[in-house]
Enzyme design. Structure first.
Site, PDB file in Angstrom:
ATOM      1  N   PRO A  34       0.783  -1.400  -0.096  1.00 12.25           N
ATOM      2  CA  PRO A  34       0.034  -0.063  -0.050  1.00 12.25           C
ATOM      3  C   PRO A  34       0.940   1.391   0.071  1.00 12.25           C
ATOM      4  O   PRO A  34       1.726   1.415   0.703  1.00 12.25           O
ATOM      5  CB  PRO A  34      -0.671  -0.114   1.352  1.00 12.25           C
ATOM      6  CG  PRO A  34      -0.996  -1.618   1.406  1.00 12.25           C
ATOM      7  CD  PRO A  34       0.147  -2.014   0.855  1.00 12.25           C
ATOM      8  N   CYS A  35       0.489   2.293  -0.623  1.00  8.21           N
ATOM      9  CA  CYS A  35       1.393   3.158  -1.154  1.00  8.21           C
ATOM     10  C   CYS A  35       0.559   4.437  -0.916  1.00  8.21           C
ATOM     11  O   CYS A  35       1.375   5.778  -1.059  1.00  8.21           O
ATOM     12  CB  CYS A  35       1.437   3.474  -2.525  1.00  8.21           C
ATOM     13  SG  CYS A  35       0.124   3.589  -3.707  1.00  8.21           S
ATOM     14  N   GLN A  36      -0.611   4.557  -0.108  1.00  8.35           N
ATOM     15  CA  GLN A  36      -1.365   6.064   0.349  1.00  8.35           C
ATOM     16  C   GLN A  36      -0.084   6.854   0.901  1.00  8.35           C
ATOM     17  O   GLN A  36      -0.143   8.318   0.933  1.00  8.35           O
ATOM     18  CB  GLN A  36      -2.535   5.823   0.675  1.00  8.35           C
ATOM     19  CG  GLN A  36      -3.541   5.066   0.074  1.00  8.35           C
ATOM     20  CD  GLN A  36      -3.523   3.616  -0.126  1.00  8.35           C
ATOM     21  OE1 GLN A  36      -2.607   2.860   0.563  1.00  8.35           O
ATOM     22  NE2 GLN A  36      -4.031   3.135  -1.199  1.00  8.35           N
TER      23      GLN A  36
END
Length: 311
Positions: free
Chosen positions: A70-72
């Site tokens: 996850p890159c948020q």
């Protein structure tokens, strides 16, 4: 290659690997809609569970581990990104599973913002973490438009090669095929990728061909800029309004936003790849995905390496 997929989402990265001839033997994601989409289109080998709850030893032995953790927290579009964002540490689960399974290779995808987070200290720490468990690590910053994807999508691909394998054969990263240089094909435009779809406001049987009613108002901000029909699309987003909601890219007709189906086509999903869940969930799944067309290029390199290693 036998591949384990982490943070699999709707299956974009996995689909390209399968198309190139590899075998996904186990996959995982926490999102129920994404898992439903994956099962419907790819297979039942995906587990819906928080990766932190999975016993690493229960994951099957494999040749490769892939995933877009996850890159948020890393994203340049996230104005509140923070070195201490919990989501930035999810890569540690990825690393721990790599350490446990010791695959020949790992491939991780993330947003370009990961390179500058913490003044560059975060990516240095990530590289050191993987090097410490016995891998040669390479970073590749790519624009997906340079590989025939009809979208300006800046991403970082992390390639890990187990040191005993790296000493004998090296992963060759795919070279750009499209762009403005000599011998390169022209970029693929958004018009080329979506013009075969009918008007979504007219009766049709195209799956997921519905669009957000969020009004198109142009201003100089993400997902609110004009879309040029003769250029690659702007980045297909997983989020876009600053509050976690999805903001679909405006259609180049200026009247509406891209439908879920059109967004998927820009991401190079097949036209019959069906997405499950609400419209918001479907947009998010597509925005989080790796374009299968690009993943296929990485998978083809794994096939080349597999033939050499097995000799």
């Amino acid at each position: 290659m036998k591949i384990v997929s982490l943070f699999s989402g709707a299956g974009g990265l996995d689909l390209g690997m399968i198309q190139s001839g590899n075998n996904i033997i186990w996959a995982n994601d926490i999102d129920s809609d994404a898992v439903d989409t994956y099962r419907l289109n790819i297979g039942n080998h995906i587990i819906q569970e928080d990766i932190g709850n999975i016993d690493k030893e229960s994951i099957p032995e494999c040749d490769v581990i892939i995933g877009g953790f996850p890159c948020q927290g890393f994203s340049m579009a996230n104005l509140h990104r923070d070195v201490n964002d919990r989501r930035n540490n999810l890569y540690l689960f990825f690393r721990d599973i790599v350490e446990c399974k010791k695959p020949l290779y790992f491939i991780a995808e993330n947003v370009k913002g990961i390179l500058s987070l913490g003044g560059g200290d975060v990516i240095k720490a990530i590289i050191q973490d993987f090097e410490s468990i016995g891998y040669h690590v390479e970073l590749h910053s790519v624009n997906m438009a340079d590989y025939g994807i009809p979208q300006t999508r800046q991403r970082v691909i992390i390639i890990g090669e187990r040191l005993d394998i790296y000493e004998h054969v090296q992963f060759i990263f795919p070279k750009p095929t499209h762009g403005k240089g000599n011998g390169l094909l022209p970029w693929v435009s958004i018009r080329e990728s979506i013009d075969h779809f009918p008007d979504p406001d007219l009766p049709n049987n195209v799956p997921n061909h519905v669009y957000s009613k969020y009004k198109v108002v142009y201003r100089n901000f993400t997902a609110h800029r004009r879309t040029d029909p003769d250029k690659p699309s702007p980045t297909i987003l997983a989020r876009g309004n600053g509050k976690g909601g999805v903001c679909a890219i405006p259609h180049y007709n200026g009247v509406r936003r891209l439908s879920v189906r059109e967004s998927a086509a820009v991401q190079t999903f097949p036209d019959d790849y069906y997405f499950c869940g609400s419209n918001t969930s479907e947009y998010r799944q597509i925005g989080n995905a790796v374009p299968p067309m690009f993943s296929r290029l990485l998978g083809e390199e794994l096939i080349r390496l597999e033939k050499i290693i097995r000799q």
